[in-house]
Design an enzyme around this catalytic site. Sequence first.
Site, PDB file in Angstrom:
ATOM      1  N   HIS A   1      -1.950   3.324   7.279  1.00  0.00           N
ATOM      2  CA  HIS A   1      -2.677   3.165   6.009  1.00  0.00           C
ATOM      3  C   HIS A   1      -3.645   4.320   5.787  1.00  0.00           C
ATOM      4  CE1 HIS A   1      -5.561   1.318   3.137  1.00  0.00           C
ATOM      5  NE2 HIS A   1      -4.514   0.616   2.720  1.00  0.00           N
TER       6      HIS A   1
ATOM      7  N   SER B   1      -5.484   0.541  -2.865  1.00  0.00           N
ATOM      8  CA  SER B   1      -5.829   1.389  -1.720  1.00  0.00           C
ATOM      9  C   SER B   1      -5.508   2.844  -1.990  1.00  0.00           C
ATOM     10  CB  SER B   1      -5.052   0.934  -0.474  1.00  0.00           C
ATOM     11  OG  SER B   1      -5.633  -0.199   0.100  1.00  0.00           O
TER      12      SER B   1
END
Length: 876
Positions: free
Chosen positions: A92, A259
């Site tokens: 991520h 995100s």
Amino acid sequence: MAARPEVAAATRAHLFAPLVTPTDTDYATQQKTYLTSIAAPTGWDYGRGNASVKIAVVDTGVDVGHPDLVGKVVDQYDTVTDTTDVTDGVGHGTFVAGVAAAATNNAKGIAGVGFNSSIVAVKVADGDGFMSDIDVAEGIRKAADLGAKVINISLGSDTSDTATSSAVAYAQGKGALVVASAGNSGQEGNPKMYPAAYAGVLSVGATDAKGHRAWFSEHGTWVSMAAPGINIRGTTPRALDPALTIWSKPNYDNGNGTSFSAPMVAGAAALLAARAPGATAAQIKAALVSTAHGYTPSYGLGKGQLDVAKAMAAIVPTSSPTVVGLDGTTLVDGTTNLQGTVGTPKALLHWFVDGTLVGTGSPVVWDYAGLPNGSHTVVAKDCTAAGVCPSSGRTSTVTIDIPAVAAVVTPASGTASGSFTVGADFGALPASGAAFVDGVRVGRIGSSNFRTWFEVNASQLSDGSHTVQVGLCDPLGVRCDGVKSAPVTVVTASLHPTHGTVVNPQISPNGDGVKDTLTLPYTLDRTQTVVFKAVNSGGTTVRTVSLGSKPAGSYTFVYDGRNDAGTFSATSSYTLRLETTDGAGLKGLVTVPARIDKVVPTVLVTSAKKRTFYPVADTYKDTWVATYDVNDNATGTAKTTLTVKSSTGTKVRTLTASNSLVSGAVTEGRLTWDGKNTAGALVAAGTYSVSLVVTDTSGQKSVAATDTVTVSRKKLTTFTKVVSKSGFSAYAIGNGAACVTSTRTGSTYASGLWLKNNCPRTNPQIAAAWYHLTVPGAVSYTSFKVTTSGRSHSQPAEVIAGIYGTQIDEYDLTYPSKKVTVATTQTLTLGTITGPGHAPGKVVDLVVFVPNDAYGPLTDWDVQTAKVTVTYRALA
């Protein structure tokens, strides 16, 4: 040079900058899918960032050896192990780092929005990818301590905690801008996600490929702005751990979520910080948020989507320009060129003299005539195109030393009576002058390169000696603080007639009885002979009237605007003069300005023909507005009269407005009728005629403009109706993967549709059914309550619905989902969705779906009916 006969044209040389197209192999795809939509390529023309500006990625770590990140990570720290090992097993953080600031123009991979910005990698996740508030808080503090100007946090929790909020405040106190993703639950305002919802944080929602709000994006008043969040291209770890990673491809992959919206904004923030090194975090945030666009605040994503170019144009540069050959010079000729080069791309050079703006760009011809001789400060500043400037710039000091001109007075000797003239020869100076009597400015004289004269009314002066000077002014005669001539003494002895207030100084001699004449009242201090003259703006006397000898006292003269030929003089400004003599050599003078107006103003009514409105007070089209434009030949005021008449011709209402004529025009004048008559009662339903008449300051009237308007006595009334479909009547069904089925097979009901989702939670999918539901036409739709009947065959299960919103071009969802806990036929009230952004026509688009993000796999809903209770407002 331009004046030389052999030179065809001359212009100042200027610099060009290469308009870069990054060589990154995936750049074309990024440009097409989202970089162009946020104007990143155009923003890079303003500046491509600087490695001294650090973007901290507080996340699961960063693959620092990635070919698009190698050399970009300048600091790294792991708050869980208290080491510098930021290996990213989840992937991520690596993805976020690439979106924000992957190496750009390096002929490989992707382009990062932050271009040349550097990265601080702060890992806050343990070996299994889990994060605690203490580690996240420590990571934020560490990022600030490592000098990050921008801190990106693409993490969140729906619970506020002291550790994280204190860490955010600590970072903000050290000057960092904290950027955080808003979250992906798709639910407006509840739950708020933290740290995105903390004070001062720039919270970022997500948009789709069309620039509309992504269906999953959190939205609400606490969300600052948005950036694309669907199909974003990013960097992924070179080695993937199947047990942990969220990616299927090493090195590069595509992803969805807020995100990946947040690091776009973080990259843009770093570009702004490099362009304006002295800008505060609050100023950078303001530039980003204020230039976002695409939505109204009610949309829940601030003003809309990121615009890098507009943000770069809005941030105030803190660079200083270069100034060419100015400091220490002595100026004597009245004008000079101010030349310089901006210190940062696309800044606009602004020139200030003693704090006053004198021009923009380069070169600027500065007319300094009219400024006092002596030392002056010239400051050049790099400013935005909108004229917002930093507090400081490049300062130069110059000295103005223009020689004084000589005042020329006529008569040059003896005693002046009635009036005398003052002139000066300005030679080649690009200047004009002002006449000063006893230190008081009394009028303008001359303009550049020739001598003109100003007549001083001696009747307004006391008899005796007076001091006369000429002061240097700018060419327009506005600023007259320049060097003054040597004083000249003038002796006056005059008659002293005076005048009162002129009645109708602007006249329209058209015989309509409105301002056809002006009246000039005057008073004589002794017996004298009076002559009236009207002089046009060119100095020609067009009318002379001898009024004879009159004793001391008060009188009036009425002027009808005619000339000596007996016709009306042309439309223009005039000076009216009363010249008097007493037979003993003394003279007197009265002068007043006047205007003759023979031009009728023109009126354009911009209201729609046959406009219907509903004056019953319910906030829906309660008034009718007449909008109009006026064009006239002069300044002053325009009085507009709106007359409303019934179909039988009876006058029911008169409304008036007075508008200032700016440069001879009125733009978007407005008169509003509320549907009431003169007595204040609502008129009967029907068609009414309305006419506009405009009268200008001179009394000229426009030809009436006529319109019609329909009054209806209907009003908005609230209604409710239930519409439904059988389960199988869906116009479309969704089978997004092999583990999803939407079918009649296995349904308990003859008219049923079985939505079954057997996908693992690591593979987010939905089983969905779409329905067209016909609802009554309406002015607005207040709410849509969604219910569905059916059953679950495998518990637990969750069901969600959505209503298509035309304002957002997406589905608003009945979140949170409803959980099915018993395997029996039942009716689920999924939730209520508010209008009016839905169903502007007569069709509601409804989706009922079963996701697998909460209870999957093995979650289902056997749809028997899909039902909507619509509350709407219609005229009745």
